[in-house]
Design a protein around this motif. Structure first.
Motif, PDB file in Angstrom:
ATOM      1  N   TRP A 125       0.844  -1.193   0.000  1.00 23.46           N
ATOM      2  CA  TRP A 125       0.000   0.000   0.000  1.00 23.46           C
ATOM      3  C   TRP A 125       0.881   1.245   0.000  1.00 23.46           C
ATOM      4  O   TRP A 125       1.851   1.333   0.744  1.00 23.46           O
ATOM      5  CB  TRP A 125      -0.886   0.025   1.243  1.00 23.46           C
ATOM      6  CG  TRP A 125      -1.928  -1.036   1.295  1.00 23.46           C
ATOM      7  CD1 TRP A 125      -1.939  -2.147   2.096  1.00 23.46           C
ATOM      8  CD2 TRP A 125      -3.117  -1.105   0.515  1.00 23.46           C
ATOM      9  NE1 TRP A 125      -3.064  -2.885   1.860  1.00 23.46           N
ATOM     10  CE2 TRP A 125      -3.817  -2.277   0.900  1.00 23.46           C
ATOM     11  CE3 TRP A 125      -3.679  -0.290  -0.474  1.00 23.46           C
ATOM     12  CZ2 TRP A 125      -5.019  -2.646   0.327  1.00 23.46           C
ATOM     13  CZ3 TRP A 125      -4.894  -0.657  -1.038  1.00 23.46           C
ATOM     14  CH2 TRP A 125      -5.550  -1.818  -0.636  1.00 23.46           C
ATOM     15  N   HIS A 126       0.523   2.216  -0.845  1.00 20.13           N
ATOM     16  CA  HIS A 126       1.274   3.468  -0.953  1.00 20.13           C
ATOM     17  C   HIS A 126       0.308   4.617  -1.207  1.00 20.13           C
ATOM     18  O   HIS A 126      -0.807   4.398  -1.678  1.00 20.13           O
ATOM     19  CB  HIS A 126       2.294   3.383  -2.096  1.00 20.13           C
ATOM     20  CG  HIS A 126       3.258   2.255  -1.964  1.00 20.13           C
ATOM     21  ND1 HIS A 126       4.367   2.311  -1.146  1.00 20.13           N
ATOM     22  CD2 HIS A 126       3.261   1.012  -2.523  1.00 20.13           C
ATOM     23  CE1 HIS A 126       5.028   1.160  -1.222  1.00 20.13           C
ATOM     24  NE2 HIS A 126       4.377   0.351  -2.043  1.00 20.13           N
ATOM     25  N   PRO A 127       0.705   5.877  -0.899  1.00 13.88           N
ATOM     26  CA  PRO A 127      -0.167   7.022  -1.199  1.00 13.88           C
ATOM     27  C   PRO A 127      -0.622   6.991  -2.653  1.00 13.88           C
ATOM     28  O   PRO A 127       0.174   6.754  -3.560  1.00 13.88           O
ATOM     29  CB  PRO A 127       0.735   8.228  -0.910  1.00 13.88           C
ATOM     30  CG  PRO A 127       1.677   7.731   0.134  1.00 13.88           C
ATOM     31  CD  PRO A 127       1.956   6.293  -0.229  1.00 13.88           C
ATOM     32  N   ASP A 128      -1.896   7.219  -2.874  1.00 16.19           N
ATOM     33  CA  ASP A 128      -2.485   7.103  -4.208  1.00 16.19           C
ATOM     34  C   ASP A 128      -1.921   8.168  -5.158  1.00 16.19           C
ATOM     35  O   ASP A 128      -2.079   9.366  -4.901  1.00 16.19           O
ATOM     36  CB  ASP A 128      -4.006   7.250  -4.105  1.00 16.19           C
ATOM     37  CG  ASP A 128      -4.694   7.123  -5.450  1.00 16.19           C
ATOM     38  OD1 ASP A 128      -4.091   6.536  -6.368  1.00 16.19           O
ATOM     39  OD2 ASP A 128      -5.834   7.609  -5.582  1.00 16.19           O
ATOM     40  N   HIS A 145      -5.868   8.798   0.471  1.00 14.29           N
ATOM     41  CA  HIS A 145      -5.983   7.368   0.675  1.00 14.29           C
ATOM     42  C   HIS A 145      -4.807   6.653   0.028  1.00 14.29           C
ATOM     43  O   HIS A 145      -3.937   7.287  -0.571  1.00 14.29           O
ATOM     44  CB  HIS A 145      -7.316   6.839   0.119  1.00 14.29           C
ATOM     45  CG  HIS A 145      -7.654   7.345  -1.245  1.00 14.29           C
ATOM     46  ND1 HIS A 145      -8.399   8.486  -1.445  1.00 14.29           N
ATOM     47  CD2 HIS A 145      -7.338   6.890  -2.472  1.00 14.29           C
ATOM     48  CE1 HIS A 145      -8.532   8.710  -2.745  1.00 14.29           C
ATOM     49  NE2 HIS A 145      -7.902   7.763  -3.379  1.00 14.29           N
ATOM     50  N   GLU A 146      -4.758   5.339   0.165  1.00 15.09           N
ATOM     51  CA  GLU A 146      -3.656   4.540  -0.353  1.00 15.09           C
ATOM     52  C   GLU A 146      -4.137   3.625  -1.473  1.00 15.09           C
ATOM     53  O   GLU A 146      -5.283   3.189  -1.481  1.00 15.09           O
ATOM     54  CB  GLU A 146      -3.043   3.698   0.769  1.00 15.09           C
ATOM     55  CG  GLU A 146      -2.417   4.536   1.870  1.00 15.09           C
ATOM     56  CD  GLU A 146      -1.853   3.688   2.998  1.00 15.09           C
ATOM     57  OE1 GLU A 146      -0.866   4.108   3.611  1.00 15.09           O
ATOM     58  OE2 GLU A 146      -2.411   2.607   3.270  1.00 15.09           O
ATOM     59  N   PRO A 193      -6.005   4.557   5.185  1.00 12.43           N
ATOM     60  CA  PRO A 193      -5.105   3.943   6.169  1.00 12.43           C
ATOM     61  C   PRO A 193      -5.856   3.588   7.433  1.00 12.43           C
ATOM     62  O   PRO A 193      -6.661   4.386   7.929  1.00 12.43           O
ATOM     63  CB  PRO A 193      -4.072   5.052   6.419  1.00 12.43           C
ATOM     64  CG  PRO A 193      -4.048   5.824   5.133  1.00 12.43           C
ATOM     65  CD  PRO A 193      -5.470   5.814   4.648  1.00 12.43           C
TER      66      PRO A 193
END
Length: 293
Positions: free
Chosen positions: A9-12, A22-23, A38
């Protein structure tokens, strides 16, 4: 992301600036359509449950769901469309590290919980939150929420706040390791207060007063709640409440319900917080009718 970056998961990269950041899931070679808020970002402010332009929490925010991952880190829910092009710096071709080892992303099955009319359903917690008249509710796979009274945040008018909000999620999504309802609610209230009324949005909390604490029966389970009145530097003061109780469908899973109401003539009366707490009920395990079991 680089071609050798592992899935996660990473910053969108497609974030538009509307609602909380969101991620998005990176499958090892490309961005997928899996989004999550998150797990720790369960906040009363900036939550726009069910509003198309927004992004919820704790639970769902503007169509994005709170998500949990299994031990492999694979996402459990899909709710949005991935960017049509890769982010700056992302590889254009296939690369190593994709789940399954064959260069193909392993997309989970899409599913949406279906709540009973008048309720927002938290499928993982096995509960449904009542949606008062005039409020907006949003169901989610690992959270649910109800909100009312959107307005520009006092410390940052580019952000959206709400006059009142109630959000649920399994305690593990908040990284709470306590094992009793009392310990969980007591441990969570400070974080709830800070995330609801602290930071630059409200300039921080200058003081608080405990208004209520004690056992309460919720959805047929013995729980515990703690309620504070908080004084802020900017904007309205507020009431915050952390409620914890065992899931009706999994006794070893604790559920946390966070509430936050502004102290303002336009905000819900404090008695509504009690009404929502009293109205929380066990939901169906399948997300069908949402009736008590």
């Amino acid at each position: 992301m680089t071609q050798t970056s592992p899935p996660g998961w990473h910053p969108d990269p497609g974030y538009t600036g509307t609602g909380p950041l969101h991620e998005r899931w990176w499958d090892g070679h490309q961005w997928t359509d899996h989004l999550r808020v998150p797990p720790a970002a369960i906040r009363r402010r900036r939550m726009r449950i069910g509003i198309t332009a927004g992004v919820v929490v704790l639970a769902a925010v503007g169509g994005c769901l709170f998500l949990l991952s299994d031990d492999s880190g694979d996402p459990k829910e899909t709710v949005a469309t991935a960017p049509s092009t890769g982010p700056s710096g992302a590889p254009g071709g296939r690369g190593p590290g994709a789940p399954g080892g064959d260069g193909q992303s392993q997309a989970p099955e899409q599913q949406q919980p279906r709540a009973e009319d008048g309720y927002a359903m938290d499928l993982a917690s096995g509960i449904s939150l009542p949606v008062p008249d005039g409020w907006t509710g949003q169901s989610g796979m690992t959270g649910a929420g109800v909100t009312t009274g959107e307005y520009a945040c006092p410390g940052d008018t580019s952000q959206e706040c709400v006059r009142g909000g109630v959000f649920s999620t399994p305690a593990e999504a908040l990284d709470l390791t306590t094992t009793t309802a009392k310990a969980t609610a007591t441990a969570d209230i400070s974080a709830n207060a800070e995330e609801s009324y602290g930071e630059k949005i409200y300039g921080g909390i200058t003081s608080h007063q405990e208004l209520k604490s004690g056992p309460v029966t919720v959805a047929g389970q013995q729980g515990y709640l703690v309620r504070w009145k908080v004084v802020t530097k900017n904007g309205d003061d507020g009431y915050v409440q952390s409620l914890a109780f065992p899931s009706p469908h999994a006794k070893d899973t604790l559920v946390v319900v966070r509430s936050g109401f502004d102290i303002n003539a336009k905000a819900p009366k404090l008695s509504v917080m009690d009404e929502i707490t009293k109205g929380i009920k066990a939901s169906s395990t399948t997300g069908g009718s949402g009736t008590d079991t």
